[in-house]
Design a protein around this motif. Structure first.
Motif, PDB file in Angstrom:
ATOM      1  N   ASP A  48       0.808  -1.222   0.000  1.00  0.00           N
ATOM      2  CA  ASP A  48       0.000   0.000   0.000  1.00  0.00           C
ATOM      3  C   ASP A  48       0.843   1.275   0.000  1.00  0.00           C
ATOM      4  OD1 ASP A  48       0.971   0.116   2.605  1.00  0.00           O
ATOM      5  OD2 ASP A  48      -0.994  -0.096   3.556  1.00  0.00           O
ATOM      6  N   ASN A  50       3.029   2.211   2.316  1.00  0.00           N
ATOM      7  CA  ASN A  50       3.538   2.572   3.639  1.00  0.00           C
ATOM      8  C   ASN A  50       4.923   1.978   3.850  1.00  0.00           C
ATOM      9  OD1 ASN A  50       1.291   4.062   4.473  1.00  0.00           O
ATOM     10  ND2 ASN A  50       0.236   2.233   5.175  1.00  0.00           N
ATOM     11  N   GLN A  51       5.729   2.685   4.624  1.00  0.00           N
ATOM     12  CA  GLN A  51       7.097   2.268   4.907  1.00  0.00           C
ATOM     13  C   GLN A  51       7.223   1.914   6.381  1.00  0.00           C
ATOM     14  OE1 GLN A  51       9.755   2.228   2.629  1.00  0.00           O
ATOM     15  NE2 GLN A  51       8.281   2.691   1.037  1.00  0.00           N
ATOM     16  N   TYR A  52       7.997   0.873   6.687  1.00  0.00           N
ATOM     17  CA  TYR A  52       8.186   0.411   8.057  1.00  0.00           C
ATOM     18  C   TYR A  52       9.648   0.103   8.319  1.00  0.00           C
ATOM     19  CZ  TYR A  52       3.160  -0.206   7.775  1.00  0.00           C
ATOM     20  OH  TYR A  52       1.817   0.015   7.608  1.00  0.00           O
ATOM     21  N   PRO A  72       6.502   2.505  12.194  1.00  0.00           N
ATOM     22  CA  PRO A  72       6.231   3.177  10.917  1.00  0.00           C
ATOM     23  C   PRO A  72       7.438   4.038  10.563  1.00  0.00           C
ATOM     24  CG  PRO A  72       5.048   4.254  12.703  1.00  0.00           C
ATOM     25  CD  PRO A  72       5.711   3.045  13.292  1.00  0.00           C
ATOM     26  N   GLN A  74       8.848   7.297   8.913  1.00  0.00           N
ATOM     27  CA  GLN A  74       8.357   8.618   8.554  1.00  0.00           C
ATOM     28  C   GLN A  74       9.535   9.530   8.277  1.00  0.00           C
ATOM     29  OE1 GLN A  74       6.252   9.439  12.161  1.00  0.00           O
ATOM     30  NE2 GLN A  74       4.388   8.444  11.468  1.00  0.00           N
ATOM     31  N   THR A  79      11.529   7.968  13.389  1.00  0.00           N
ATOM     32  CA  THR A  79      10.420   7.278  14.035  1.00  0.00           C
ATOM     33  C   THR A  79      10.504   7.497  15.528  1.00  0.00           C
ATOM     34  OG1 THR A  79      11.679   5.247  14.261  1.00  0.00           O
ATOM     35  CG2 THR A  79      10.331   5.442  12.296  1.00  0.00           C
TER      36      THR A  79
END
Length: 118
Positions: A48, A50-52, A72, A74, A79
Motif C-alpha cells: 500500500d 507505507n514504509q516500516y 512506521p 516517517q 520514528t
C-alpha cells in the motif's frame, strides 16, 4: 559479524555492535546501519506504499529477551519508539532473527495486520 567500532571524530561517537549482530539479506528490504544493541534492522515497503522499520535488539540485560519491533517509517527514518506497531520477545537470537525475517515478509505481502499487538 565481529564487534565493529565506528568513531566519528567530529562528535566522538563510538558505535559498538552486539557480538550477535548479523548482516542478513532480505529481498527488497533495505538494511539500515546497526545501532549498539541491534541484531538486525531493515526498512521495508508494504504494497500500500507505507514504509516500516523492523528492528531486532538484544534486550536481555533488562530481562526482555531479544525484542523485535515494527515501527512506521516517517520522513526517511525519523520514528518515535512510542509509535511501535508490533513488538515481540524471543528467548534466543535465532528465534528473534526468524521472527525478524517473518515480519519483513509479512509487511512485503501486506499481512502486517496479522502481527499487530493489541
Amino acid at each position: 559479524m565481529s564487534n565493529d567500532q565506528t568513531v566519528n571524530d567530529s562528535q566522538t561517537l563510538i558505535e559498538i555492535h552486539s557480538p550477535q549482530s548479523q548482516e542478513i539479506e532480505i529481498a527488497e528490504a533495505a538494511p539500515i546501519r546497526l545501532q549498539t544493541l541491534d541484531l538486525a534492522r531493515h526498512a521495508v515497503a508494504a504494497p500500500d506504499g507505507n514504509q516500516y522499520v523492523v528492528a531486532t535488539i538484544d534486550d536481555t540485560r533488562l530481562g526482555n529477551g531479544y525484542v523485535t519491533t515494527v515501527y512506521p517509517q516517517q520522513n526517511g527514518y525519523l520514528t518515535l519508539v512510542l509509535l511501535s506497531i508490533s513488538q515481540f520477545s524471543s528467548a534466543t537470537p535465532q528465534e528473534a532473527m526468524q521472527r525478524h525475517v517473518d515480519l519483513v515478509h509479512a509487511i512485503q505481502q501486506g499481512r502486517l495486520n496479522e502481527y499487530k499487538n493489541g
